[in-house]
Design an enzyme around this catalytic site. Structure first.
Site, PDB file in Angstrom:
ATOM      1  N   GLY A   1       2.581   5.891  -2.970  1.00 25.28           N
ATOM      2  CA  GLY A   1       3.597   6.604  -3.442  1.00 25.28           C
ATOM      3  C   GLY A   1       3.359   6.822  -5.111  1.00 25.28           C
TER       4      GLY A   1
ATOM      5  N   TRP B   1       0.843  -1.277  -0.175  1.00 26.39           N
ATOM      6  CA  TRP B   1      -0.029   0.014   0.166  1.00 26.39           C
ATOM      7  C   TRP B   1       1.009   1.264  -0.032  1.00 26.39           C
ATOM      8  CZ3 TRP B   1      -3.779  -1.844  -2.094  1.00 26.39           C
ATOM      9  CH2 TRP B   1      -4.339  -3.161  -1.759  1.00 26.39           C
ATOM     10  N   ASP B   2       2.141   1.095   0.566  1.00 32.47           N
ATOM     11  CA  ASP B   2       2.917   2.318   0.641  1.00 32.47           C
ATOM     12  C   ASP B   2       3.345   2.635  -0.753  1.00 32.47           C
ATOM     13  OD1 ASP B   2       3.039   2.987   3.354  1.00 32.47           O
ATOM     14  OD2 ASP B   2       4.684   1.747   3.739  1.00 32.47           O
ATOM     15  N   VAL B   3       3.799   1.332  -1.502  1.00 31.80           N
ATOM     16  CA  VAL B   3       4.092   1.464  -2.840  1.00 31.80           C
ATOM     17  C   VAL B   3       3.179   1.907  -3.657  1.00 31.80           C
ATOM     18  CG1 VAL B   3       5.156   0.109  -4.914  1.00 31.80           C
ATOM     19  CG2 VAL B   3       5.892  -0.312  -2.769  1.00 31.80           C
TER      20      VAL B   3
END
Lengths: 400, 400
Positions: free
Chosen positions: A184, A179-181
């Site tokens: 971003g 989810w961070d990827v």
């Protein structure tokens, strides 16, 4: 591996754009890195001494963070005392400085009045701000908590009992902060879309991209939240099987593991051929009244089919299996560790990677942007020393 | 849930852009959906009868693909006989038609001479093409095979033996097709960056974005491929623990599961306070010569600390734990299933979701783009019927 001395292609897509990134951890630093690879000037701002991620693991032998340096390659670094009026003014000056490609702030430190979109737009009306909070209600959250609340760990690495209940008796977290990827990359995309709009209309934008909404929107688009709305059920846990088609893992006689996917009827027939099960598969299809030319039936009978195919894998060595698969159309890969990816020579053989001399880490093969543009990869220099550009880029800065 | 009758904000960032998408499965359709949400006109082209993903699971009761309709919302649909000269000419005409915002092709069907970048650029020199093959060598691959070869399944859902070897004895596939999601977002970003460049310079671009390079670049940037280069080792498997900090899952007296992350010293102290372990934690810190004000030591002692904290969780009900955590600063979520996300009312309460009347599926709450732009979510209409726009948009088309 590319030759890092090759000159970059003339011009990059985001030449002339200048982004200020007040960030930490994965999502917003990844957005800044990606924008830098595409040609933007990216200035990462940290509080004096660094943000909470400055020493994050993994660490190199001298204590330098592999994580921090990896995500901040190609950026300038400014440190400011953000609790002081002077430091806050320096940040506002940096974001609102004149220049057609400037006036852009990406931050996961949203909600501070002194650096709000409205405060910045009062100085530079065409400012583009993107805030990336953990939750849409402003509360903090991280990838691993967002994922737990959403449902993926309850269906990872396990198989629901036949006809049994479905719940969270077992949970398996993902390791990749997916989810961070995704957040971003969404952030970088939203900023570039807003820049494109501003270059046509002169209009700025206030963009808010919560990490939990990135996860919800993605799960919704892929159907995970639609099924429960239609019939109240969740997708079952199916272990290493691929939902809705034929794909799973097999073990060879010497302990090698392979992931196999037979997405099309052609793949499936070739898998039956190479495992010597064509007659057994045909007999099963007839006896069961199934139609293995459909993905639905290949999926429904996945356990029987996998057990049939598994006999061939377990009777052959990893080398024999790899050779037979390479001569087939079946989609396949041998499971490897990260260390094997490196020791097998994948990085050296791939122009995506080029030698980078990173202070504190040493020379290593670092990845460029994953796309080629007119045949060339877009790469960047090393990460800066924390605060290295404070004096050059600000007047109100404090040393790191 | 938003009111879908609210008029969209005046203008979207990608207004005036027209993208032709010759695609299937997840990555390239997701790029087109995201571009459509941001304001582009997106035309999905399929072979007559649909591509290999047209009936992909999950299915609604009448057999309509929840998956296909979810990923193709807000697009136009054209079907062409791509084995015929007329169909191929119709595709080239669609991509190279005049119009400042046109001349853009996104496809995962790369490598066909008749629709190569050079063939299209010979007709429209400023064309932007993005090819999304499975592997950089042109061979097919899917998310699950790419992931197997890269190393994540070997460190998911299991814990390495103390001092023991590290290999692929066990493997756990992820369920979210994370590389497809990352590739789709990278594709949308690369296209918009190239559009922004073309609007300034008049120059087209030939972009190639292999799925396996998306995975390698992401793993490299996050450090997974740097550690083995420095010391030959892979990151260990640590189960549900978060690498490099204190975070793991706990079980309550009535079987509820919580993911807990104590990223900062403040989080960690509050976790010790609420679990009544402050004195025990202090005594451990002193006796071990550890410093729990550092992430490194909180991570190194994760098993001892988790065992200490677990006693409090297992002595309290899910409701008691949820209440205590909500009054703390500790990052936390209860593990849920997809069905619970829906039945708990998360979608109804969230303006990210709006009612969509999707033919074949019925009304359901569908997700918009995850960001708000000046406070408004960007949403789209339903997915088209396959081939619905063939007659309107082409002359060489065939009915679906």
């Amino acid at each position: 591996m590319s030759d890092p001395t090759t000159p970059a292609a003339a011009g990059r897509p985001l030449d002339g754009i200048r982004v200020v990134e007040l960030s930490s951890f994965v999502a917003s630093p990844l957005s800044g890195l990606t924008l830098a690879q595409l040609g933007a000037e990216v200035i990462r701002v940290d509080p004096t001494g660094g943000a909470a991620d400055v020493n994050r693991w993994p660490l190199a032998p001298d204590g330098t963070s592999i994580y921090w340096t990896g995500l901040n390659r190609g950026k300038a670094s400014v440190t400011l005392d953000l609790r002081s009026d002077e430091g806050r003014q320096a940040l506002r000056d940096l974001v609102t400085a004149p220049g057609a490609g400037g006036g852009i702030l990406v931050t996961n430190s949203a909600g501070r009045d002194w650096m709000s979109h409205d405060a910045l737009a009062a100085i530079r009306p065409d400012v583009i701000t993107l805030e990336l909070p953990g939750r849409r209600d402003g509360r903090p959250a991280v990838d691993y908590t967002v994922n737990a609340a959403l449902g993926f760990p309850a269906v990872t690495g396990q198989v629901d009992e036949q006809g049994g209940g479905h719940g969270v008796g077992q949970v398996v977290n993902h390791v990749l902060p997916a989810w961070d990827v995704a957040a971003g990359l969404h952030a970088a995309l939203a900023v570039v879309a807003a820049v494109r709009e501003r270059e046509r209309t002169g209009r700025g934008r206030h963009i808010v991209l919560p990490l939990d909404d990135v996860a919800l929107a993605t799960a919704g688009t892929l159907g995970y939240l639609t099924e429960p709305q239609l019939d109240g059920t969740s997708r079952p846990a199916v272990g290493n099987h691929v939902y809705g088609t034929f794909g799973t893992d097999f073990t060879t006689s010497d302990g090698g593991r392979f992931m196999i996917v037979a997405l099309t009827t052609r793949h499936f027939h070739d898998l039956a051929r190479l495992t010597g099960t064509r007659e057994a598969v045909d007999a099963l299809e007839t006896a069961a009244g199934a139609d293995f030319s459909t993905e639905s039936d290949r999926y429904s009978y996945r356990e029987v089919l996998a057990a049939l195919f598994a006999r061939w894998f377990s009777a052959h060595t990893t080398e024999e299996v790899a050779r037979a698969l390479s001569e087939s159309v079946v989609l396949h890969e041998r499971y490897r560790t990260f260390a094997e990816v490196v020791s097998d020579g994948d990085l050296v053989a791939n122009p995506l990677f080029a030698r980078l001399d990173q202070p504190g880490i040493g020379p290593y093969l670092a990845a460029a942007h994953p796309a080629t543009f007119d045949g060339a990869h877009l790469t960047t220099g090393p990460a800066p020393r924390l605060g290295a550009d404070t004096g050059r880029l600000t007047t109100g800065g404090s040393p790191a």
